[in-house]
Design an enzyme around this catalytic site. Structure first.
Site, mmCIF file in Angstrom:
data_model
loop_
_atom_site.group_PDB
_atom_site.id
_atom_site.type_symbol
_atom_site.label_atom_id
_atom_site.label_comp_id
_atom_site.label_asym_id
_atom_site.label_seq_id
_atom_site.Cartn_x
_atom_site.Cartn_y
_atom_site.Cartn_z
ATOM 1 N N ASN A 30 0.847 -1.189 0.000
ATOM 2 C CA ASN A 30 0.000 0.000 0.000
ATOM 3 C C ASN A 30 0.885 1.244 0.000
ATOM 4 O O ASN A 30 1.810 1.344 0.815
ATOM 5 C CB ASN A 30 -0.918 0.003 1.226
ATOM 6 N N SER A 71 -4.687 0.039 -3.234
ATOM 7 C CA SER A 71 -5.178 1.372 -2.889
ATOM 8 C C SER A 71 -6.460 1.207 -2.093
ATOM 9 O O SER A 71 -7.359 0.458 -2.509
ATOM 10 C CB SER A 71 -5.449 2.197 -4.150
ATOM 11 N N GLU A 72 -6.541 1.883 -0.950
ATOM 12 C CA GLU A 72 -7.639 1.574 -0.023
ATOM 13 C C GLU A 72 -9.010 1.990 -0.527
ATOM 14 O O GLU A 72 -10.029 1.615 0.051
ATOM 15 C CB GLU A 72 -7.378 2.171 1.370
ATOM 16 N N ASN A 73 -9.090 2.780 -1.609
ATOM 17 C CA ASN A 73 -10.409 3.074 -2.177
ATOM 18 C C ASN A 73 -10.958 1.910 -2.991
ATOM 19 O O ASN A 73 -12.102 1.938 -3.425
ATOM 20 C CB ASN A 73 -10.381 4.348 -3.016
ATOM 21 N N SER A 121 -12.042 -3.480 0.511
ATOM 22 C CA SER A 121 -10.656 -3.038 0.615
ATOM 23 C C SER A 121 -10.206 -2.956 2.068
ATOM 24 O O SER A 121 -9.110 -3.417 2.425
ATOM 25 C CB SER A 121 -10.503 -1.671 -0.056
#
Length: 217
Positions: A23, A46-48, A88
């Site tokens: 990340n 990617s945390e989205n 996520s």
């Protein structure tokens, strides 16, 4: 001579190994894309809600619906997947992400991280950094050693509101790479042109330095 940011990023890339899910936090860490060998098999998360991010190919048109968590346009590698943010963050909470890279306002010798709020200044909120800092196995901080006023960012104790306590594994600045240990901050690498005395003077925390084992970068 490389710039400060180039030095930080080149050293940070050495922490990534094949097979990892990685990340990259907003800001400087996202530029690590440029330092990953093209044949290195990693999946950038990617945390989205994207797994398998990569830079947009030269000459390719950006997809306005494909962005990272900071809003920058990204491409995807073969085999990439896209999903909602709930899934996520389930990946993060179940510790499926191996390593995350973040910026910082302050880090201290216990590995406490402050990277989301400076009192009196606007902040959009703590965001996903809190979850990543608590749940990812290794957190590597990438930041300048001192702020624009020359004040150390590496401290005995953080003064700003914490993102998470005792979460940082490694700190990489333009001056040094420092591992967080139970005994304090152990310097593993120091910038080529910098002396140990100059490093200590620029740091707001005690440092553990064994010059016989010290690397240069």
């Amino acid at each position: 001579m490389p710039s400060d940011q180039q030095r930080i990023l080149a050293r940070a890339a050495r922490e990534i190994t094949a097979g990892q899910i990685v990340n990259l936090g907003i800001g400087l860490p996202t530029r690590l894309f440029h330092y990953l060998p093209p044949d290195l098999e990693v999946l950038v998360h990617s945390e989205n809600g994207v797994l398998g991010c990569q830079l947009i190919d030269d000459g390719a048109e950006a997809d306005p619906e494909m962005i990272d968590s900071g809003g920058a346009y990204i491409g995807t590698r073969p085999g990439a997947s896209v999903f909602d943010s709930a899934l996520s963050f389930a990946m993060i909470r179940r510790r499926r992400v191996d390593i995350t890279f973040m910026g910082a306002f302050e880090v201290d010798r216990q590995g406490n991280l402050a990277n989301w709020k400076i009192p009196g200044k606007f902040s959009p909120g703590i965001g996903g950094a809190m979850e990543l800092a608590q749940k990812v196995e290794r957190l590597v901080v990438l930041c300048s050693h001192n702020d624009k006023h020359g004040t150390p960012k590496i401290l005995e104790h953080c003064r700003l509101p914490l993102t998470a306590p005792r979460c940082v594994s490694l700190i990489i600045t333009e001056k040094a790479a420092m591992r967080v240990t139970h005994s304090g901050l152990e310097v593993v690498d120091i910038a080529e042109e910098l002396s140990v005395d100059a490093l200590r003077a620029a740091t707001g925390a005690e440092l553990i330095i064994d010059e016989s084992r010290l690397g240069r970068f």
